[in-house]
Design a protein around this motif. Structure first.
Motif: not given
Length: 171
Positions: A47-52
């Motif tokens: 999930e934390e990759k979504l804003n990468y």
């Protein structure tokens, strides 16, 4: 319809790499198999990759996923219109403007996956409703003639293209 049945005049040369990268596939099977492959692939993305974003000025992963969904919708509509012999010339769409207005940064992975699944299922239902003769029908979008069948292969190739970019640049 098999990919090898497409003619060069069925689509703008811009889409050639998407289509040729598919290999020899059956259109309706590839739409369904592409859904399964992409769902399995994206399920494992943290999930934390979504804003990468992999570089300054590039889309975030969430924006790339929204772009895939938006493109599927736009091309799906074109296929519907062409299959119904709509003689309108459909404009292109400016993907960067769409992303600016998509609110992708406020979306979670589950929401994006559910929307992609719904849109692809709609594409599958639409293409399954077409007779072989419908796949030969043509229309004009972005100033170029294209067949209904080509639209389906473009959708499949576009999804694979972005899956590869996600693998190589976002993960």
């Amino acid at each position: 319809m098999k990919r090898s049945e497409l003619l060069k005049e069925d689509y703008n040369p811009y889409y050639h790499t998407y289509i040729m990268a598919l290999g020899e596939v059956n259109l309706k099977e590839e739409l369904t198999e592409g859904l399964t492959r992409f769902e399995n692939f994206t399920t494992n993305i943290p999930e934390e990759k979504l804003n990468y974003a992999y570089a300054e000025g590039k889309w975030t992963l969430a924006e790339a996923l929204v772009h895939i969904i938006d493109t599927e919708r736009v091309f799906q509509y074109r296929a519907l219109c062409f299959s119904r012999n709509d003689k309108a010339s459909f404009p292109g769409f400016e993907q960067d403007d769409y992303i600016l207005n998509a609110n992708a940064g406020n979306r979670g992975k589950q929401s994006l996956l559910e929307e992609f699944r719904a849109v692809r299922m709609s594409s599958i239902a639409l293409f399954n409703s077409f007779a072989e003769a419908d796949l030969q029908k043509r229309g004009v979008a972005s100033g170029s003639s294209m067949s209904v069948g080509a639209v389906g292969f473009i959708l499949s190739g576009h999804l694979n293209h972005h899956k590869k970019i996600i693998e190589e640049r976002y993960l």
